[in-house]
Design a protein around this motif. Sequence first.
Motif, PDB file in Angstrom:
ATOM      1  N   ALA A   1      34.011  40.023  36.750  1.00 42.82           N
ATOM      2  CA  ALA A   1      34.455  39.680  35.629  1.00 42.82           C
ATOM      3  C   ALA A   1      35.614  38.920  35.258  1.00 42.82           C
ATOM      4  N   HIS A   2      36.578  39.282  36.596  1.00 43.86           N
ATOM      5  CA  HIS A   2      37.896  38.336  36.582  1.00 43.86           C
ATOM      6  C   HIS A   2      38.439  38.668  37.903  1.00 43.86           C
ATOM      7  N   ALA A   3      38.661  37.224  38.698  1.00 42.93           N
ATOM      8  CA  ALA A   3      38.847  37.404  40.013  1.00 42.93           C
ATOM      9  C   ALA A   3      39.531  35.952  40.511  1.00 42.93           C
ATOM     10  N   ARG A   4      40.022  36.192  41.537  1.00 39.60           N
ATOM     11  CA  ARG A   4      40.432  34.827  42.247  1.00 39.60           C
ATOM     12  C   ARG A   4      39.479  34.318  43.248  1.00 39.60           C
ATOM     13  N   ILE A   5      39.096  33.407  43.289  1.00 39.98           N
ATOM     14  CA  ILE A   5      38.015  32.865  44.382  1.00 39.98           C
ATOM     15  C   ILE A   5      38.936  32.428  45.707  1.00 39.98           C
ATOM     16  N   LYS A   6      38.831  33.262  46.692  1.00 41.93           N
ATOM     17  CA  LYS A   6      39.838  33.072  48.064  1.00 41.93           C
ATOM     18  C   LYS A   6      38.995  32.486  48.704  1.00 41.93           C
TER      19      LYS A   6
ATOM     20  N   ASP B   1      39.181  27.973  40.812  1.00 44.68           N
ATOM     21  CA  ASP B   1      40.183  28.987  41.506  1.00 44.68           C
ATOM     22  C   ASP B   1      40.005  30.462  41.298  1.00 44.68           C
ATOM     23  N   ARG B   2      39.694  30.386  39.908  1.00 44.75           N
ATOM     24  CA  ARG B   2      39.338  31.845  39.250  1.00 44.75           C
ATOM     25  C   ARG B   2      38.284  31.936  38.401  1.00 44.75           C
ATOM     26  N   VAL B   3      37.600  33.037  38.139  1.00 47.80           N
ATOM     27  CA  VAL B   3      36.364  33.346  37.315  1.00 47.80           C
ATOM     28  C   VAL B   3      37.044  34.243  36.317  1.00 47.80           C
ATOM     29  N   LEU B   4      36.635  34.074  34.899  1.00 46.57           N
ATOM     30  CA  LEU B   4      36.984  34.467  33.880  1.00 46.57           C
ATOM     31  C   LEU B   4      36.068  35.648  33.176  1.00 46.57           C
TER      32      LEU B   4
ATOM     33  N   ASN C   1      34.340  34.970  48.602  1.00 49.51           N
ATOM     34  CA  ASN C   1      35.218  35.975  48.583  1.00 49.51           C
ATOM     35  C   ASN C   1      36.102  35.959  47.400  1.00 49.51           C
ATOM     36  N   TYR C   2      35.916  37.199  46.547  1.00 49.12           N
ATOM     37  CA  TYR C   2      36.411  37.566  45.419  1.00 49.12           C
ATOM     38  C   TYR C   2      37.808  38.282  45.742  1.00 49.12           C
ATOM     39  N   GLU C   3      38.886  38.011  45.076  1.00 47.73           N
ATOM     40  CA  GLU C   3      39.895  39.053  44.831  1.00 47.73           C
ATOM     41  C   GLU C   3      40.028  39.539  43.382  1.00 47.73           C
ATOM     42  N   ASP C   4      39.600  40.832  43.133  1.00 51.91           N
ATOM     43  CA  ASP C   4      39.491  41.404  41.684  1.00 51.91           C
ATOM     44  C   ASP C   4      40.933  41.436  41.078  1.00 51.91           C
ATOM     45  N   LEU C   5      40.887  40.965  39.809  1.00 48.67           N
ATOM     46  CA  LEU C   5      41.924  41.070  38.969  1.00 48.67           C
ATOM     47  C   LEU C   5      41.552  41.856  37.642  1.00 48.67           C
ATOM     48  N   PRO C   6      42.553  42.451  36.977  1.00 53.29           N
ATOM     49  CA  PRO C   6      42.336  43.228  36.008  1.00 53.29           C
ATOM     50  C   PRO C   6      41.549  42.949  34.934  1.00 53.29           C
ATOM     51  N   VAL C   7      40.617  43.792  34.211  1.00 49.03           N
ATOM     52  CA  VAL C   7      39.882  43.265  33.192  1.00 49.03           C
ATOM     53  C   VAL C   7      39.936  44.036  31.965  1.00 49.03           C
ATOM     54  N   VAL C   8      39.886  43.084  30.745  1.00 48.77           N
ATOM     55  CA  VAL C   8      39.944  43.341  29.494  1.00 48.77           C
ATOM     56  C   VAL C   8      38.693  43.046  28.862  1.00 48.77           C
ATOM     57  N   ILE C   9      38.006  43.929  28.061  1.00 50.36           N
ATOM     58  CA  ILE C   9      36.671  43.407  27.469  1.00 50.36           C
ATOM     59  C   ILE C   9      36.702  43.647  25.797  1.00 50.36           C
ATOM     60  N   ASP C  10      37.554  44.181  25.457  1.00 48.24           N
ATOM     61  CA  ASP C  10      37.541  44.176  23.732  1.00 48.24           C
ATOM     62  C   ASP C  10      38.793  43.837  23.415  1.00 48.24           C
ATOM     63  N   ALA C  11      38.951  43.596  22.060  1.00 42.37           N
ATOM     64  CA  ALA C  11      40.077  42.943  21.371  1.00 42.37           C
ATOM     65  C   ALA C  11      41.293  43.859  21.115  1.00 42.37           C
ATOM     66  N   ARG C  12      41.052  45.166  21.205  1.00 40.71           N
ATOM     67  CA  ARG C  12      41.959  46.200  20.829  1.00 40.71           C
ATOM     68  C   ARG C  12      42.583  46.415  22.280  1.00 40.71           C
ATOM     69  N   THR C  13      42.008  46.417  23.237  1.00 40.70           N
ATOM     70  CA  THR C  13      42.613  46.664  24.593  1.00 40.70           C
ATOM     71  C   THR C  13      43.295  45.605  25.151  1.00 40.70           C
TER      72      THR C  13
END
Length: 769
Positions: A44-49, A103-106, A133-145
Amino acid sequence: MKFGVGQSVKRVEDVRLLSGLGSYSDDLAGANALHVHVVRSSAAHARIKGTDVDQAHALPGVHAVLTGADYAADGIGGMACATIFPGVQQNVKTRAVPAIAQDRVLYAGMAVAVIVAETRQIARDAAELIEINYEDLPVVIDARTATAPGAPALWDDAPGNIGFVIDFGDAGATQAALDKSAHVTRLCLHNNRVSANALEPRATVCRYDRRDGRLTIHTSTQVPHTIRTEIAGALGIPQTQVRVQAGDVGGGFGMKGCVYAEDILTAWAAHRLRRDVRWQADRSESLLADYHGRDQVLEAELGLDADGKITALRIHCDFNTGAFLAPGAGVPPLFAAALATGCYRVPVANVVARAVYTNTSPTQPYRGAGRPEASYLIERLMDKAARETGRDRIDLRRANMLSVGDMPYKTPLVYTIDTGDYAKILDKALEMIGWDDIEARKAEAKTRGKLLGYGIALHMENAGLGNESVEVRFDPGGSVTALVGTFSHGQGHETVYAQMLSDWLGVPFDRIRVVQGDTDAVSFGRGTVASRSMINGGGSLKIASDQVIEKARMIAAHLMEVAPDDVVFEAGELSVAGTDRKMRIEQVAALSFKPILPEELGIGLSGQGNFKLEGFTFPNGCQIAEVEVDPETGAVEIVRMVSADDVGTVINPMLLDGQMVGGIAQGIGQALMEDLVYDETGQLLTGSFMDYAMPRAADMPPIRVETVEVDLPGNPVKVKGAGEAGTVGATPAVISAVLDALAPLGVEDIALPATPQRVWAAIQAARAS
């Protein structure tokens, strides 16, 4: 007239569509077309290494494996939001986004590679051989978060993940009025995220002409000319090198009202390889990668004085617009904010609407596009305010609804409502449902162990967006062709436009042909969105028709050697006033091509119409739902629904019924079952129809639709629009009915969708308390 305006003419399109002769995008691919498969991000959120495509390249039958690096090297452009309006959205933080991740998936489902192969199966097999090769990044899925302090940011230039802000009304005056109110009703709501699920999934076929390097694109869209503009721009080629042909399209609902990544990627592959290529989504791919709809959270306050009159309305809402702003992302927050006061007299108001970035699929207008959100909120507020103050909910509405004498009415937010007789609409709906007998029917249901509830929703929307272009022309044989810039994807334009021309020109219905969706044939068009076609397209058609008649009068006058003012047109005949001399318009058309006319009359008989509505029309109505709840299981059955509507002039009553029933079905779906759900890691849990429920035929109640026509000045065909009205009123009417049924148990609120599990849990919680 059997085929004129106001007649229930059967759709001419249905003969081919119901007999297997429809021409959809995927039907038009040639036998030698290569297949495109889009490889999608599992993160869902990662850098493409790193991306290893060597094994996929080596698979026999694979012609190309394209990545973000290739996309950048070829200088392919991206997709941008096209609905940011000066002075409306503030603090805008958006950008053009590539059709493929670089360079990044959203979000999960974002394109990361494109495989072009001899067959679809080979392309899918090759996809299994790609290693990313993905490097995972923090994920937010809703507007409040996403808007909470310290939330990870998707974009560096968008603090707090805010894409834009809309602020309408007067914040200071609204606060002062709320402070002085005798009662303030407060409400927090979530409009659930839904999928359009068009009958025909998206598809794009690109034919490459080696003779001139021209692309012909067959695609399932609502906006052919927009697709041409966007693809030519992305590829950096003149628009003359791109032809878009949209044939039969199996539904769009706003979701298909823009360009998609797959459109650009398929065209890029065809242009790069100089081959015909095709892409067709499957159903799970559609649920994942189609732009979604709704997903709004809000807090609202409605002030009342001691007599129950509205004093003020304040709303703060956040729209989860996904990982980036889709082309139409500016519309739902705009319309939800601008129409927040509904059919009511609200002295002061303030609405703040924000677009919020999250690691989910972007959102796009979905049937109603902000109007259902506005209607759901104001009607929920009216019901709750009536309960809290001990007032009858009908009486509270009557005390606050706008009257005929108020029109035109400038709301405290944006729009000026031109016409509307809401009291007449309300009375009609109450009569249709038999409101005076509801208590007796509730008592009868109770004897069967069921809870009967009635929900009411007044609704209003704006329609008539932009201008439109139409050309009407006779051929020498006396037949008529209309080239229209609107685009039917299920509405029946081929039928209704022919009805209108048959009525106005007096030409037999079966001698009229409607051409749409071909950018080589139709010079320009804005497509079909926002209930605009009969207003803008119909208005342009009327102007073009009037031009044809005027030119026919001038030609007939020359041929009959009289002054043009002496020629009268009626029912397809041009006659000299006070005599029996006359000519059929078909005869005039045939002679208009002969070299016998003066130069100023030109060649042929045609007309060009371009109508732009000043402001909007405001279709409105009232829906009432009767539902039965089983308190032991939480199951909700909609017993029946009625809808009284002011849509202006009704061109074809049968097609209007179809539009209304279809819209109501989608509103019922959102109210009771449809819900796109992501887990906390950003993975879509509702990825098939085993997980994502939609109404079936057995879930649909009897629906009775009646119209109330209110005069509409300044509009050539006096149409208000109807394509979205059913959806705008259905969800609030159904939920109002569910809460009315549960009120004796003490249930005051329920989240969308009101599934049996949620209804049952609400009943148990109320009993426990």
